[in-house]
Scaffold this motif. Structure first.
Motif, PDB file in Angstrom:
ATOM      1  N   GLU A 178     -46.698  -6.796  -0.274  1.00 21.82           N
ATOM      2  CA  GLU A 178     -45.530  -6.642   0.580  1.00 21.82           C
ATOM      3  C   GLU A 178     -44.587  -7.831   0.371  1.00 21.82           C
ATOM      4  OE1 GLU A 178     -47.351  -5.988   4.515  1.00 21.82           O
ATOM      5  OE2 GLU A 178     -46.805  -3.877   4.256  1.00 21.82           O
ATOM      6  N   PRO A 179     -43.955  -7.895  -0.774  1.00 26.15           N
ATOM      7  CA  PRO A 179     -43.096  -9.044  -1.094  1.00 26.15           C
ATOM      8  C   PRO A 179     -41.765  -8.992  -0.354  1.00 26.15           C
ATOM      9  CG  PRO A 179     -42.984  -7.432  -2.838  1.00 26.15           C
ATOM     10  CD  PRO A 179     -44.005  -6.923  -1.868  1.00 26.15           C
ATOM     11  N   GLU A 180     -41.077 -10.109  -0.371  1.00 31.66           N
ATOM     12  CA  GLU A 180     -39.719 -10.202   0.168  1.00 31.66           C
ATOM     13  C   GLU A 180     -38.831 -10.895  -0.848  1.00 31.66           C
ATOM     14  OE1 GLU A 180     -39.568 -11.993   4.032  1.00 31.66           O
ATOM     15  OE2 GLU A 180     -41.135 -10.700   4.867  1.00 31.66           O
ATOM     16  N   PHE A 181     -37.559 -10.580  -0.781  1.00 28.08           N
ATOM     17  CA  PHE A 181     -36.567 -11.175  -1.681  1.00 28.08           C
ATOM     18  C   PHE A 181     -35.346 -11.534  -0.857  1.00 28.08           C
ATOM     19  CE2 PHE A 181     -32.778 -10.870  -4.327  1.00 28.08           C
ATOM     20  CZ  PHE A 181     -33.123 -11.609  -5.446  1.00 28.08           C
ATOM     21  N   ARG A 182     -34.796 -12.713  -1.115  1.00 24.37           N
ATOM     22  CA  ARG A 182     -33.615 -13.168  -0.388  1.00 24.37           C
ATOM     23  C   ARG A 182     -32.572 -13.706  -1.355  1.00 24.37           C
ATOM     24  NH1 ARG A 182     -34.569 -14.049   5.123  1.00 24.37           N
ATOM     25  NH2 ARG A 182     -36.765 -13.759   5.723  1.00 24.37           N
ATOM     26  N   SER A 183     -31.341 -13.347  -1.093  1.00 20.40           N
ATOM     27  CA  SER A 183     -30.212 -13.929  -1.804  1.00 20.40           C
ATOM     28  C   SER A 183     -29.052 -14.003  -0.813  1.00 20.40           C
ATOM     29  CB  SER A 183     -29.830 -13.079  -3.021  1.00 20.40           C
ATOM     30  OG  SER A 183     -29.241 -11.849  -2.620  1.00 20.40           O
ATOM     31  N   ASP A 184     -27.910 -14.478  -1.263  1.00 21.35           N
ATOM     32  CA  ASP A 184     -26.756 -14.570  -0.372  1.00 21.35           C
ATOM     33  C   ASP A 184     -26.277 -13.191   0.081  1.00 21.35           C
ATOM     34  OD1 ASP A 184     -26.787 -17.305  -0.612  1.00 21.35           O
ATOM     35  OD2 ASP A 184     -25.245 -17.355  -2.180  1.00 21.35           O
ATOM     36  N   ASP A 185     -26.539 -12.164  -0.740  1.00 20.24           N
ATOM     37  CA  ASP A 185     -25.999 -10.834  -0.464  1.00 20.24           C
ATOM     38  C   ASP A 185     -27.007  -9.857   0.122  1.00 20.24           C
ATOM     39  OD1 ASP A 185     -23.453 -11.496  -1.400  1.00 20.24           O
ATOM     40  OD2 ASP A 185     -23.997 -11.020  -3.465  1.00 20.24           O
ATOM     41  N   MET A 186     -28.310 -10.157   0.054  1.00 23.23           N
ATOM     42  CA  MET A 186     -29.280  -9.172   0.531  1.00 23.23           C
ATOM     43  C   MET A 186     -30.608  -9.821   0.897  1.00 23.23           C
ATOM     44  SD  MET A 186     -30.009  -7.229  -3.093  1.00 23.23           S
ATOM     45  CE  MET A 186     -30.223  -8.167  -4.617  1.00 23.23           C
ATOM     46  N   VAL A 187     -31.267  -9.186   1.862  1.00 24.54           N
ATOM     47  CA  VAL A 187     -32.639  -9.510   2.234  1.00 24.54           C
ATOM     48  C   VAL A 187     -33.433  -8.221   2.081  1.00 24.54           C
ATOM     49  CG1 VAL A 187     -34.199 -10.229   4.070  1.00 24.54           C
ATOM     50  CG2 VAL A 187     -31.975 -11.345   3.812  1.00 24.54           C
ATOM     51  N   VAL A 188     -34.472  -8.254   1.239  1.00 21.90           N
ATOM     52  CA  VAL A 188     -35.244  -7.061   0.908  1.00 21.90           C
ATOM     53  C   VAL A 188     -36.686  -7.277   1.347  1.00 21.90           C
ATOM     54  CG1 VAL A 188     -35.863  -5.423  -0.907  1.00 21.90           C
ATOM     55  CG2 VAL A 188     -33.735  -6.749  -1.089  1.00 21.90           C
ATOM     56  N   VAL A 189     -37.210  -6.329   2.111  1.00 27.44           N
ATOM     57  CA  VAL A 189     -38.569  -6.417   2.651  1.00 27.44           C
ATOM     58  C   VAL A 189     -39.398  -5.261   2.105  1.00 27.44           C
ATOM     59  CG1 VAL A 189     -39.982  -6.358   4.741  1.00 27.44           C
ATOM     60  CG2 VAL A 189     -37.764  -7.544   4.758  1.00 27.44           C
ATOM     61  N   GLY A 190     -40.476  -5.562   1.403  1.00 26.75           N
ATOM     62  CA  GLY A 190     -41.379  -4.546   0.901  1.00 26.75           C
ATOM     63  C   GLY A 190     -42.452  -4.210   1.920  1.00 26.75           C
ATOM     64  N   VAL A 191     -42.771  -2.914   2.054  1.00 29.35           N
ATOM     65  CA  VAL A 191     -43.786  -2.440   2.996  1.00 29.35           C
ATOM     66  C   VAL A 191     -44.783  -1.568   2.235  1.00 29.35           C
ATOM     67  CG1 VAL A 191     -44.232  -1.085   5.072  1.00 29.35           C
ATOM     68  CG2 VAL A 191     -42.157  -2.491   4.924  1.00 29.35           C
ATOM     69  N   ASN A 192     -46.056  -1.843   2.404  1.00 30.94           N
ATOM     70  CA  ASN A 192     -47.110  -1.061   1.751  1.00 30.94           C
ATOM     71  C   ASN A 192     -47.505   0.099   2.665  1.00 30.94           C
ATOM     72  OD1 ASN A 192     -49.303  -0.077   0.343  1.00 30.94           O
ATOM     73  ND2 ASN A 192     -50.648  -1.793   0.829  1.00 30.94           N
ATOM     74  N   THR A 193     -47.131   1.323   2.309  1.00 33.90           N
ATOM     75  CA  THR A 193     -47.417   2.494   3.139  1.00 33.90           C
ATOM     76  C   THR A 193     -48.599   3.311   2.633  1.00 33.90           C
ATOM     77  OG1 THR A 193     -45.804   3.820   1.891  1.00 33.90           O
ATOM     78  CG2 THR A 193     -45.024   2.709   3.898  1.00 33.90           C
ATOM     79  N   VAL A 194     -49.329   2.805   1.656  1.00 40.95           N
ATOM     80  CA  VAL A 194     -50.446   3.562   1.102  1.00 40.95           C
ATOM     81  C   VAL A 194     -51.617   3.556   2.085  1.00 40.95           C
ATOM     82  CG1 VAL A 194     -52.106   3.734  -0.787  1.00 40.95           C
ATOM     83  CG2 VAL A 194     -49.743   3.059  -1.248  1.00 40.95           C
ATOM     84  N   ASN A 195     -52.195   4.732   2.295  1.00 42.23           N
ATOM     85  CA  ASN A 195     -53.342   4.906   3.184  1.00 42.23           C
ATOM     86  C   ASN A 195     -54.568   5.196   2.334  1.00 42.23           C
ATOM     87  OD1 ASN A 195     -55.219   5.560   5.117  1.00 42.23           O
ATOM     88  ND2 ASN A 195     -54.017   7.185   6.070  1.00 42.23           N
ATOM     89  N   ARG A 196     -55.469   4.253   2.230  1.00 47.28           N
ATOM     90  CA  ARG A 196     -56.631   4.429   1.352  1.00 47.28           C
ATOM     91  C   ARG A 196     -57.562   5.531   1.849  1.00 47.28           C
ATOM     92  NH1 ARG A 196     -59.656  -1.264   2.398  1.00 47.28           N
ATOM     93  NH2 ARG A 196     -57.521  -1.915   2.851  1.00 47.28           N
ATOM     94  N   PHE A 197     -57.485   5.879   3.141  1.00 46.19           N
ATOM     95  CA  PHE A 197     -58.382   6.885   3.704  1.00 46.19           C
ATOM     96  C   PHE A 197     -57.793   8.295   3.674  1.00 46.19           C
ATOM     97  CE2 PHE A 197     -59.264   2.829   5.877  1.00 46.19           C
ATOM     98  CZ  PHE A 197     -60.552   2.622   5.401  1.00 46.19           C
ATOM     99  N   ALA A 198     -56.525   8.413   3.342  1.00 46.14           N
ATOM    100  CA  ALA A 198     -55.881   9.724   3.178  1.00 46.14           C
ATOM    101  C   ALA A 198     -54.976   9.581   1.973  1.00 46.14           C
ATOM    102  CB  ALA A 198     -55.102  10.132   4.423  1.00 46.14           C
ATOM    103  N   TRP A 199     -55.494   9.893   0.796  1.00 42.87           N
ATOM    104  CA  TRP A 199     -54.900   9.459  -0.464  1.00 42.87           C
ATOM    105  C   TRP A 199     -53.445   9.885  -0.620  1.00 42.87           C
ATOM    106  CZ3 TRP A 199     -53.335  11.846  -5.179  1.00 42.87           C
ATOM    107  CH2 TRP A 199     -53.192  10.960  -6.246  1.00 42.87           C
ATOM    108  N   GLN A 200     -53.092  11.089  -0.196  1.00 39.09           N
ATOM    109  CA  GLN A 200     -51.733  11.575  -0.407  1.00 39.09           C
ATOM    110  C   GLN A 200     -50.775  11.106   0.675  1.00 39.09           C
ATOM    111  OE1 GLN A 200     -49.087  12.707  -2.467  1.00 39.09           O
ATOM    112  NE2 GLN A 200     -50.614  14.169  -3.165  1.00 39.09           N
ATOM    113  N   GLN A 201     -51.179  11.189   1.912  1.00 38.43           N
ATOM    114  CA  GLN A 201     -50.282  10.896   3.020  1.00 38.43           C
ATOM    115  C   GLN A 201     -50.277   9.407   3.340  1.00 38.43           C
ATOM    116  OE1 GLN A 201     -51.223  12.737   6.831  1.00 38.43           O
ATOM    117  NE2 GLN A 201     -49.072  13.195   7.146  1.00 38.43           N
ATOM    118  N   GLY A 202     -49.110   8.868   3.574  1.00 42.16           N
ATOM    119  CA  GLY A 202     -48.990   7.438   3.832  1.00 42.16           C
ATOM    120  C   GLY A 202     -49.220   7.088   5.284  1.00 42.16           C
TER     121      GLY A 202
END
Length: 330
Positions: free
Chosen positions: A98-122
């Protein structure tokens, strides 16, 4: 102005090799400030598939922010999926889920939506909204962007169900100040505000390399962001077999949210023209399933054998190439 190249659903292990070199050429020629990859680097999370994904990433110039997809956890090995789901992803792609990236123009937040117990559905992690709210509270005038694999709204005709709690997640991200949500998973392009939250753009990427097409050509998104405007265009394989820019979607910030600006679709895109010839071997057929692409995207060890032959190789993440920087979590 800042530029994002948004790739998704590469699915190494089931790709069209004719797309590799043209894609690298196009992405590097665009000179993005950030390359976002919203999951599914591999088809079955095999070691050799991750090796090919890493070899591809090593050819890209510029920082990369990525999140895993459901295909990046082992489907046919429940023991590994439940107990060590991210071992190979962390080894070959990024140690940060779940990385993040910052610059003067944008802040980007990564979110891990993978569900290991229900392989297809997040599933939406409990901490995701709090992380986004904290990150965006310090964003100032920068664009506030969330990246995840599973979409948060069902598209017409989509065969995969939206993940449980998606509507609450959209509400939560909107309340946290998110302005753009980038996702993948369903191999379809969609660029529009969320239905009930017009101040948040729902940007869905198609598959950029896979032969598992869903009624549209291989494509990725090009996003140009300025203070009060965003321009988003799909870069897709055209009828001539080239990566080419489609007419852009332009949105401006208004009091009620994002407002679609008038766009002259007959004019050339405002962004730099994007063209890369694809060899005539490009089939575009979903039935074409190459097993092991050969040549410049072979594994780092130069081996085309099965997984058991790779145990002696060095960890590629211990040998980062000079041409790539990976956005780290903060």
């Amino acid at each position: 102005m800042s530029r994002i190249v948004h790739l998704s659903d590469l699915h190494f292990g089931r790709t069209d090799p004719a797309l590799f070199a043209p894609l690298v050429e196009v992405v590097n020629d665009l000179k993005p400030d950030l390359i976002v990859i919203s999951g599914d680097f591999t088809q079955r999370a095999r070691v050799w598939q991750f090796e090919e994904a890493r070899a591809f990433l090593n050819r890209l110039s510029g920082p990369v922010l990525s999140v895993p997809g459901n295909h990046d956890t082992p489907l046919d090995n429940p023991f590994a999926r439940f107990l060590m789901p991210w071992k190979r992803y962390r080894r070959f792609i990024s140690r940060e889920l779940e990385p993040e990236f910052r610059s003067d123009d944008m802040v980007v937040v990564g979110v891990n939506t993978v569900n290991r117990f229900a392989w297809q559905q997040g599933r939406m992690p409990k901490h995701a909204l709090g992380r986004a709210k904290k990150a965006f509270a310090e964003a100032g005038d920068a664009a506030r962007i969330v990246v995840l694999h599973h979409p948060l709204e069902q598209l017409p005709g989509a065969r995969k169900p939206v993940m449980r709690g998606a509507s609450k997640a959209v509400e939560g991200f909107a309340g946290a100040g998110a302005e753009i949500v980038l996702s993948g998973h369903i191999h379809s392009t969609h660029i529009a505000p969320f239905t009930h939250y017009p101040h948040v753009l729902f940007v869905q990427a198609g598959t950029v390399l896979s032969t598992r097409l869903r009624g549209e050509k291989n494509s990725f998104n090009l996003i140009d962001i300025s203070h009060d405007q965003v321009e988003i265009a799909a870069i897709a394989v055209d009828e001539a077999g080239r990566f080419a820019s489609t007419p852009p979607h332009v949105f401006r910030k208004g009091e009620e949210g994002w407002i679609a600006a008038d766009t002259d679709t007959s004019a050339e895109p405002a962004a730099k023209p994007v063209r890369a010839d694809i060899p005539p071997t490009l089939s575009g057929e979903a039935e074409h399933v190459p097993v092991r692409p050969a040549g410049e995207f072979d594994s780092p060890a130069g081996q085309a054998g099965p997984e058991q032959g790779q145990q002696g190789m060095r960890d590629p993440m211990d040998m980062p190439p000079a041409s790539i920087q990976t956005a780290r979590g903060r």
